[in-house]
Design a protein around this motif. Structure first.
Motif, PDB file in Angstrom:
ATOM      1  N   ILE A 256       0.847  -1.190   0.000  1.00  0.00           N
ATOM      2  CA  ILE A 256       0.000   0.000   0.000  1.00  0.00           C
ATOM      3  C   ILE A 256       0.884   1.242   0.000  1.00  0.00           C
ATOM      4  O   ILE A 256       2.085   1.169   0.281  1.00  0.00           O
ATOM      5  N   SER A 257       0.289   2.373  -0.314  1.00  0.00           N
ATOM      6  CA  SER A 257       1.080   3.579  -0.572  1.00  0.00           C
ATOM      7  C   SER A 257       1.829   4.091   0.654  1.00  0.00           C
ATOM      8  O   SER A 257       2.945   4.581   0.548  1.00  0.00           O
ATOM      9  N   HIS A 258       1.180   4.008   1.818  1.00  0.00           N
ATOM     10  CA  HIS A 258       1.779   4.528   3.046  1.00  0.00           C
ATOM     11  C   HIS A 258       1.659   3.481   4.141  1.00  0.00           C
ATOM     12  O   HIS A 258       0.641   2.803   4.253  1.00  0.00           O
ATOM     13  N   GLU A 259       2.692   3.365   4.925  1.00  0.00           N
ATOM     14  CA  GLU A 259       2.701   2.437   6.042  1.00  0.00           C
ATOM     15  C   GLU A 259       2.718   3.221   7.344  1.00  0.00           C
ATOM     16  O   GLU A 259       2.701   4.457   7.342  1.00  0.00           O
ATOM     17  N   THR A 260       2.749   2.520   8.460  1.00  0.00           N
ATOM     18  CA  THR A 260       2.659   3.182   9.763  1.00  0.00           C
ATOM     19  C   THR A 260       3.735   4.250   9.918  1.00  0.00           C
ATOM     20  O   THR A 260       3.483   5.338  10.450  1.00  0.00           O
ATOM     21  N   SER A 299       3.392 -15.984   7.984  1.00  0.00           N
ATOM     22  CA  SER A 299       3.314 -17.157   8.850  1.00  0.00           C
ATOM     23  C   SER A 299       2.693 -18.339   8.114  1.00  0.00           C
ATOM     24  O   SER A 299       3.180 -19.481   8.216  1.00  0.00           O
ATOM     25  N   TYR A 300       1.639 -18.080   7.370  1.00  0.00           N
ATOM     26  CA  TYR A 300       0.959 -19.153   6.633  1.00  0.00           C
ATOM     27  C   TYR A 300       1.890 -19.743   5.570  1.00  0.00           C
ATOM     28  O   TYR A 300       1.944 -20.977   5.390  1.00  0.00           O
ATOM     29  N   ALA A 301       2.606 -18.874   4.838  1.00  0.00           N
ATOM     30  CA  ALA A 301       3.512 -19.365   3.800  1.00  0.00           C
ATOM     31  C   ALA A 301       4.607 -20.246   4.390  1.00  0.00           C
ATOM     32  O   ALA A 301       4.978 -21.275   3.807  1.00  0.00           O
ATOM     33  N   ARG A 302       5.145 -19.858   5.542  1.00  0.00           N
ATOM     34  CA  ARG A 302       6.170 -20.684   6.195  1.00  0.00           C
ATOM     35  C   ARG A 302       5.583 -22.026   6.616  1.00  0.00           C
ATOM     36  O   ARG A 302       6.204 -23.077   6.429  1.00  0.00           O
ATOM     37  N   GLN A 303       4.392 -21.980   7.179  1.00  0.00           N
ATOM     38  CA  GLN A 303       3.760 -23.206   7.652  1.00  0.00           C
ATOM     39  C   GLN A 303       3.500 -24.175   6.508  1.00  0.00           C
ATOM     40  O   GLN A 303       3.690 -25.389   6.652  1.00  0.00           O
ATOM     41  N   LYS A 304       3.054 -23.646   5.357  1.00  0.00           N
ATOM     42  CA  LYS A 304       2.709 -24.486   4.213  1.00  0.00           C
ATOM     43  C   LYS A 304       3.870 -24.660   3.236  1.00  0.00           C
ATOM     44  O   LYS A 304       3.722 -25.358   2.223  1.00  0.00           O
ATOM     45  N   ASP A 305       5.018 -24.045   3.551  1.00  0.00           N
ATOM     46  CA  ASP A 305       6.192 -24.103   2.671  1.00  0.00           C
ATOM     47  C   ASP A 305       5.848 -23.611   1.267  1.00  0.00           C
ATOM     48  O   ASP A 305       6.140 -24.251   0.256  1.00  0.00           O
ATOM     49  N   LEU A 306       5.212 -22.429   1.211  1.00  0.00           N
ATOM     50  CA  LEU A 306       4.813 -21.830  -0.055  1.00  0.00           C
ATOM     51  C   LEU A 306       5.701 -20.633  -0.375  1.00  0.00           C
ATOM     52  O   LEU A 306       6.146 -19.917   0.529  1.00  0.00           O
ATOM     53  N   PRO A 307       5.954 -20.380  -1.651  1.00  0.00           N
ATOM     54  CA  PRO A 307       6.691 -19.168  -2.036  1.00  0.00           C
ATOM     55  C   PRO A 307       5.904 -17.917  -1.651  1.00  0.00           C
ATOM     56  O   PRO A 307       4.676 -17.875  -1.790  1.00  0.00           O
ATOM     57  N   LEU A 308       6.616 -16.907  -1.178  1.00  0.00           N
ATOM     58  CA  LEU A 308       5.994 -15.649  -0.771  1.00  0.00           C
ATOM     59  C   LEU A 308       6.739 -14.498  -1.428  1.00  0.00           C
ATOM     60  O   LEU A 308       7.947 -14.330  -1.216  1.00  0.00           O
ATOM     61  N   VAL A 309       6.038 -13.714  -2.228  1.00  0.00           N
ATOM     62  CA  VAL A 309       6.643 -12.573  -2.925  1.00  0.00           C
ATOM     63  C   VAL A 309       6.543 -11.345  -2.024  1.00  0.00           C
ATOM     64  O   VAL A 309       5.443 -10.944  -1.635  1.00  0.00           O
ATOM     65  N   PRO A 310       7.669 -10.705  -1.688  1.00  0.00           N
ATOM     66  CA  PRO A 310       7.660  -9.607  -0.704  1.00  0.00           C
ATOM     67  C   PRO A 310       7.305  -8.252  -1.308  1.00  0.00           C
ATOM     68  O   PRO A 310       8.092  -7.302  -1.246  1.00  0.00           O
ATOM     69  N   LEU A 311       6.106  -8.134  -1.868  1.00  0.00           N
ATOM     70  CA  LEU A 311       5.715  -6.855  -2.473  1.00  0.00           C
ATOM     71  C   LEU A 311       5.625  -5.742  -1.440  1.00  0.00           C
ATOM     72  O   LEU A 311       5.988  -4.591  -1.721  1.00  0.00           O
ATOM     73  N   ALA A 312       5.128  -6.054  -0.246  1.00  0.00           N
ATOM     74  CA  ALA A 312       5.021  -5.023   0.789  1.00  0.00           C
ATOM     75  C   ALA A 312       6.393  -4.475   1.136  1.00  0.00           C
ATOM     76  O   ALA A 312       6.573  -3.262   1.303  1.00  0.00           O
ATOM     77  N   GLU A 313       7.364  -5.352   1.257  1.00  0.00           N
ATOM     78  CA  GLU A 313       8.712  -4.923   1.646  1.00  0.00           C
ATOM     79  C   GLU A 313       9.421  -4.169   0.535  1.00  0.00           C
ATOM     80  O   GLU A 313      10.181  -3.228   0.800  1.00  0.00           O
ATOM     81  N   LYS A 314       9.178  -4.551  -0.708  1.00  0.00           N
ATOM     82  CA  LYS A 314       9.920  -3.977  -1.834  1.00  0.00           C
ATOM     83  C   LYS A 314       9.224  -2.769  -2.466  1.00  0.00           C
ATOM     84  O   LYS A 314       9.896  -1.894  -3.026  1.00  0.00           O
ATOM     85  N   VAL A 315       7.896  -2.741  -2.405  1.00  0.00           N
ATOM     86  CA  VAL A 315       7.136  -1.695  -3.108  1.00  0.00           C
ATOM     87  C   VAL A 315       6.322  -0.830  -2.153  1.00  0.00           C
ATOM     88  O   VAL A 315       6.141   0.369  -2.383  1.00  0.00           O
ATOM     89  N   GLY A 316       5.811  -1.429  -1.066  1.00  0.00           N
ATOM     90  CA  GLY A 316       4.940  -0.714  -0.152  1.00  0.00           C
ATOM     91  C   GLY A 316       5.613   0.447   0.553  1.00  0.00           C
ATOM     92  O   GLY A 316       6.838   0.476   0.730  1.00  0.00           O
ATOM     93  N   GLY A 317       4.806   1.428   0.929  1.00  0.00           N
ATOM     94  CA  GLY A 317       5.320   2.584   1.656  1.00  0.00           C
ATOM     95  C   GLY A 317       6.081   3.573   0.804  1.00  0.00           C
ATOM     96  O   GLY A 317       6.709   4.497   1.335  1.00  0.00           O
ATOM     97  N   PHE A 322       2.252   4.606  -6.316  1.00  0.00           N
ATOM     98  CA  PHE A 322       0.809   4.480  -6.126  1.00  0.00           C
ATOM     99  C   PHE A 322       0.091   5.750  -6.558  1.00  0.00           C
ATOM    100  O   PHE A 322       0.518   6.848  -6.237  1.00  0.00           O
ATOM    101  N   ARG A 323      -1.039   5.571  -7.246  1.00  0.00           N
ATOM    102  CA  ARG A 323      -1.877   6.718  -7.613  1.00  0.00           C
ATOM    103  C   ARG A 323      -2.974   6.952  -6.576  1.00  0.00           C
ATOM    104  O   ARG A 323      -3.663   7.968  -6.609  1.00  0.00           O
ATOM    105  N   ASP A 324      -3.172   5.994  -5.681  1.00  0.00           N
ATOM    106  CA  ASP A 324      -4.074   6.092  -4.541  1.00  0.00           C
ATOM    107  C   ASP A 324      -3.556   5.073  -3.528  1.00  0.00           C
ATOM    108  O   ASP A 324      -2.482   4.496  -3.746  1.00  0.00           O
ATOM    109  N   PRO A 325      -4.246   4.803  -2.432  1.00  0.00           N
ATOM    110  CA  PRO A 325      -3.657   3.911  -1.433  1.00  0.00           C
ATOM    111  C   PRO A 325      -3.330   2.504  -1.902  1.00  0.00           C
ATOM    112  O   PRO A 325      -2.470   1.840  -1.327  1.00  0.00           O
ATOM    113  N   VAL A 326      -4.001   1.993  -2.953  1.00  0.00           N
ATOM    114  CA  VAL A 326      -3.783   0.587  -3.325  1.00  0.00           C
ATOM    115  C   VAL A 326      -3.464   0.355  -4.792  1.00  0.00           C
ATOM    116  O   VAL A 326      -2.996  -0.739  -5.151  1.00  0.00           O
ATOM    117  N   HIS A 327      -3.694   1.319  -5.680  1.00  0.00           N
ATOM    118  CA  HIS A 327      -3.492   1.107  -7.114  1.00  0.00           C
ATOM    119  C   HIS A 327      -2.175   1.728  -7.579  1.00  0.00           C
ATOM    120  O   HIS A 327      -1.766   2.774  -7.084  1.00  0.00           O
TER     121      HIS A 327
END
Length: 357
Positions: A256-260, A299-317, A322-327
């Motif tokens: 999302i566009s802005h974080e805490t 947590s769920y991805a670790r539990q199920k051993d699923l790939p997790l793409v870190p969009l929040a870490e790389k793009v968020g904030g 972003f043209r608005d909070p989510v797009h």
């Protein structure tokens, strides 16, 4: 004669006011139509009409036979080609952008430049919640044979498309047969009310005034734990559907566009936009809820051993994406595609995936 003259003099300002409002409505409808929205006078804005005269020689979907906003493909998957299904909402479909500049299309181009032959099927659709994305996958997955299914969702929803029991994290109601049905505690609108609500002027005034009034209210500062639990349950159900058809599920954290940390810098128009979609909690509570959803996804991805793409870490904030909070802006689509390509190329043995099913 005098009474008739008086009546006409009373009607004259009403008539001029009606003409003035009509002129405003026409102008707003032209503006809305050009931005891709349906209008009363100009009709429905077809996504295909926004895709004409692109530089790509192939035809872009969706079409009657090809339900994705991607380059039109045959259901028969070519040997050696990996198919990636993008399950998302308006973030992936983004009808305000040309189809070749949204992240699913850019992802395909990026991976092909790395020597990985792929076809990306953009199943993103404005308004879809996770449960509705699952329904689409169940309906069309066997025909289009995805090898990977990438889930980028922000709300749970229900298979019937009725989200009245739970507020969507990104504020978008799911698309389905019950999507716009009134709840039992709501009065069914009259025919006149429904016509009035179709006008762009009514929508514009209502959304702006309502959101600004809501912004002045004391709103709840936390999303209920049950909603976070419901989101995880919807993700788990979606993952089960993907695995049952032999596809590898891939999860994405929510950007999302802005974080805490930089929420105080969020522009007023972003805050108003957020409250238009969801007036039930404060903007701060919504941002905090996205953090909790991302923690739950990790947590769920670790539990199920699923790939997790870190969009929040790389793009968020990063508001420039972003043209608005989510797009996403055009630069945001590029950034999202790059992060997805990096993660898929590094985390998944793409060349070992079975090309035929």
């Amino acid at each position: 004669m005098t009474d008739r003259t008086n009546s006409l003099s009373l009607l004259r300002p009403i008539a001029w006011s009606a003409l003035f409002l009509l002129a405003i409505e026409v102008g707003l409808e032209v503006r809305a139509y050009r931005r891709g929205y349906d209008t009363v006078f100009l009709g429905q804005q077809e996504v295909v009409a926004m895709q004409q005269d692109r530089r790509e020689p192939d035809q872009w979907g969706p079409t009657e036979e090809f339900p994705f906003r991607s380059l039109v493909r045959s259901p028969v998957k070519p040997p050696g080609v990996k198919r990636i299904w993008i399950a998302s909402a308006s973030q992936a479909e983004d009808p305000r952008m040309p189809p070749d500049l949204i992240f699913p299309s850019l992802l395909e181009k990026d991976l092909e430049e790395r020597g990985i032959q792929v076809q990306v099927l953009n199943a993103g659709k404005v308004g879809l919640a996770t449960a509705s994305m699952q329904s689409v996958l169940e309906l069309r997955g066997e025909t289009w044979q995805p090898d990977l299914v990438v889930l980028y969702a922000m709300q749970a929803g229900s298979p019937e498309g009725d989200n009245s029991a739970g507020r969507g994290i990104d504020g978008e109601g799911p698309v389905g047969p019950q999507a716009n049905m009134p709840r039992s505690d709501q009065k069914t609108p009259s025919r006149l009310d429904r016509v009035i609500e179709e006008f762009t002027l009514y929508t514009l005034v209502k959304t702006n005034l309502t959101s600004r009034i809501v912004a002045e209210k004391q709103l709840p500062d936390r999303v209920a734990d049950e909603e976070i639990d419901g989101f995880e349950a919807a993700v788990d159900s979606f993952v089960g559907t993907a695995e049952a058809m032999g596809a590898q599920p891939v999860l994405c954290t929510i950007a999302i566009s802005h974080e805490t940390e930089n929420l105080a810098e969020m522009p007023d128009d972003y805050r108003i936009n957020r409250l238009r979609f969801d007036p039930s909690v404060s903007v701060a509570a919504w941002v905090e809820s996205v953090d909790r959803l991302n923690d739950r996804l990790s947590s769920y991805a670790r539990q199920k051993d699923l790939p997790l793409v870190p969009l929040a870490e790389k793009v968020g904030g990063q508001p420039m994406y972003f043209r608005d909070p989510v797009h996403f802006t055009p630069a945001g689509h590029v950034a999202v595609a790059r992060v997805l390509a990096d993660s898929l190329a590094e985390q998944l043995p793409l060349n070992d995936l079975t090309a035929s099913r």
